[in-house]
Design a protein around this motif. Structure first.
Motif, PDB file in Angstrom:
ATOM      1  N   ASP A 119     -46.538  48.702  85.694  1.00 35.86           N
ATOM      2  CA  ASP A 119     -45.365  48.355  86.492  1.00 35.86           C
ATOM      3  C   ASP A 119     -45.853  48.222  87.928  1.00 35.86           C
ATOM      4  O   ASP A 119     -46.498  49.065  88.520  1.00 35.86           O
ATOM      5  N   LYS A 120     -45.270  47.281  88.426  1.00 40.08           N
ATOM      6  CA  LYS A 120     -45.757  47.060  89.744  1.00 40.08           C
ATOM      7  C   LYS A 120     -45.434  48.071  90.887  1.00 40.08           C
ATOM      8  O   LYS A 120     -46.148  48.473  91.603  1.00 40.08           O
ATOM      9  N   LEU A 121     -44.189  48.489  90.836  1.00 39.11           N
ATOM     10  CA  LEU A 121     -43.946  49.553  91.761  1.00 39.11           C
ATOM     11  C   LEU A 121     -44.599  50.960  91.526  1.00 39.11           C
ATOM     12  O   LEU A 121     -45.174  51.636  92.393  1.00 39.11           O
ATOM     13  N   ASP A 122     -44.763  51.237  90.271  1.00 31.72           N
ATOM     14  CA  ASP A 122     -45.523  52.507  89.939  1.00 31.72           C
ATOM     15  C   ASP A 122     -47.166  52.251  90.116  1.00 31.72           C
ATOM     16  O   ASP A 122     -47.635  53.328  90.497  1.00 31.72           O
ATOM     17  N   GLY A 124     -53.950  52.511  77.883  1.00 37.11           N
ATOM     18  CA  GLY A 124     -54.981  51.949  79.218  1.00 37.11           C
ATOM     19  C   GLY A 124     -54.436  51.749  80.471  1.00 37.11           C
ATOM     20  O   GLY A 124     -54.950  51.468  81.500  1.00 37.11           O
ATOM     21  N   ASP A 125     -53.409  51.397  80.379  1.00 34.02           N
ATOM     22  CA  ASP A 125     -52.317  51.273  81.731  1.00 34.02           C
ATOM     23  C   ASP A 125     -51.256  52.558  81.913  1.00 34.02           C
ATOM     24  O   ASP A 125     -50.677  52.289  82.900  1.00 34.02           O
ATOM     25  N   LYS A 144     -55.653  43.524  83.356  1.00 33.56           N
ATOM     26  CA  LYS A 144     -54.716  44.428  84.399  1.00 33.56           C
ATOM     27  C   LYS A 144     -55.435  45.834  84.406  1.00 33.56           C
ATOM     28  O   LYS A 144     -55.121  46.590  85.425  1.00 33.56           O
ATOM     29  N   GLU A 145     -56.194  46.093  83.416  1.00 31.28           N
ATOM     30  CA  GLU A 145     -56.789  47.521  83.505  1.00 31.28           C
ATOM     31  C   GLU A 145     -57.780  47.652  84.577  1.00 31.28           C
ATOM     32  O   GLU A 145     -58.264  48.667  84.954  1.00 31.28           O
ATOM     33  N   MET A 146     -58.329  46.318  85.012  1.00 36.89           N
ATOM     34  CA  MET A 146     -59.416  46.379  85.950  1.00 36.89           C
ATOM     35  C   MET A 146     -58.736  46.344  87.403  1.00 36.89           C
ATOM     36  O   MET A 146     -59.565  46.359  88.464  1.00 36.89           O
ATOM     37  N   LEU A 147     -57.581  46.229  87.631  1.00 31.90           N
ATOM     38  CA  LEU A 147     -56.759  46.264  88.831  1.00 31.90           C
ATOM     39  C   LEU A 147     -57.092  47.790  89.577  1.00 31.90           C
ATOM     40  O   LEU A 147     -57.068  48.743  88.660  1.00 31.90           O
ATOM     41  N   PHE A 202     -48.151  41.232  85.839  1.00 31.68           N
ATOM     42  CA  PHE A 202     -49.034  41.213  87.291  1.00 31.68           C
ATOM     43  C   PHE A 202     -49.540  39.756  87.322  1.00 31.68           C
ATOM     44  O   PHE A 202     -50.489  39.562  88.248  1.00 31.68           O
ATOM     45  N   LEU A 203     -49.026  38.886  86.831  1.00 36.25           N
ATOM     46  CA  LEU A 203     -49.639  37.237  87.073  1.00 36.25           C
ATOM     47  C   LEU A 203     -49.065  36.924  88.391  1.00 36.25           C
ATOM     48  O   LEU A 203     -47.996  37.481  88.993  1.00 36.25           O
TER      49      LEU A 203
END
Length: 303
Positions: free
Chosen positions: A270-273, A139-140, A35-38, A26-27
């Motif tokens: 994963d971006k799409l998921d 966590g993701d 990433k867990e805070m997205l 996700f960079l």
């Protein structure tokens, strides 16, 4: 020894949530934000995971963190100034939401240090867990609240003493992305006995299409096994390899069972998921669903 421990030595009350990953997929968004805070709609992904643990009765949570994870810890802490401002404005709805995140559970934190894999991250929970059975939630990896799996896993563990992993049927062409289980059927169509595990096998080498997903209920003996587990794929200590050893040596940790999950799951790494998770959760929200569904129908008609 507590009364709960005396009545059932496999009683589960603790959860370990590894959140030390860098989130490179996700960079640049994760350069300064875990990433867990997205957010998924209006809550960070990690809050869904914590809420799942709490809903299953696990109120003692240890997060295995890493560098740049301070905002994650801050999210579950109080923000007195914000609470005061919302209260003064009379915005009690938002105040309730803010308070909910810091009242969810008794949350502790420890750092993983060197990134040596998921097995190593779980091993960092040894001192906190002590001689208790415990759950691990990645966590993701989000399990839709309407399709719970953790309560069933805890039920199987407490009844049998076996470690329990969550399994999901996946297409053969994607099995190389997961740990994969070979299994024997039981009288329960949703519960299997695990006879073997392999980490990210080639499609032609996979023993089944049952993939290991990010939920585990483990006996404390897994720590002893992980301490003896050599580095595996990617030069890391793989939790799957440790569980494979538990399967091979049930006298140490009691063997492994699997609960087959057939519901909605989102891999927010994963971006799409991640996008799918946001849409699927949003369309079922009372405050957003109707308008979003109308817009989606209009939008897709133009494609």
């Amino acid at each position: 020894m507590t009364d709960a421990k005396k009545s059932n030595p496999f009683k589960v009350t603790k959860a370990v949530i590894p959140v030390a990953g860098l989130g490179t997929r996700f960079l640049p968004a994760t350069k300064a934000m875990p990433k867990e805070m997205l957010p998924i709609v209006d809550k960070p992904a990690i809050q869904y995971v914590v809420e799942e643990a709490v809903s299953a009765g696990l109120n003692d949570i240890l997060m295995i963190t890493g560098r740049n994870k301070n905002t994650l810890e801050n999210h579950f802490d109080r923000v007195a100034e914000l609470e005061y401002t919302l209260d003064k404005k009379g915005d009690h709805g938002k105040l309730e939401q803010v308070l909910a995140s810091n009242q969810l559970a008794d949350i502790h934190y420890t750092r993983q240090g060197d990134p040596h894999g998921l097995g190593h991250a779980v091993l960092r929970g040894k001192s906190h867990v002590a001689e208790h059975s415990f759950a691990v939630l990645l966590g993701d990896d989000i399990i839709d609240a309407r399709d719970s799996v953790l309560p069933k896993m805890i039920e199987v563990h407490e009844a049998t003493g076996y470690s329990v992993i969550a399994l999901m049927e996946v297409p053969a062409e994607t099995i190389h992305m997961y740990g994969c289980a070979s299994v024997e059927l039981t009288d329960d169509p949703d519960v299997v006995k695990v006879t073997g595990l392999v980490e990210k096998p080639k499609r032609e080498d996979a023993p089944s299409n049952l993939a290991v997903i990010g939920r585990y209920v483990l006996r404390h003996e897994i720590f002893e096994i992980l301490e003896a587990t050599p580095e595996g794929r990617g030069g890391e200590i793989q939790l799957t390899d440790g569980l494979a050893m538990a399967v091979a040596k049930p006298d140490i940790a009691g063997g492994v069972m699997g609960v087959i999950f057939r519901g909605r799951r989102y891999d927010t790494g994963d971006k799409l998921d991640y996008i799918k998770a946001t849409l699927r959760i949003a369309v079922d929200r009372e405050d957003l669903g109707s308008d979003l569904r109308s817009w989606l129908k209009e939008f897709t008609s133009t494609l």
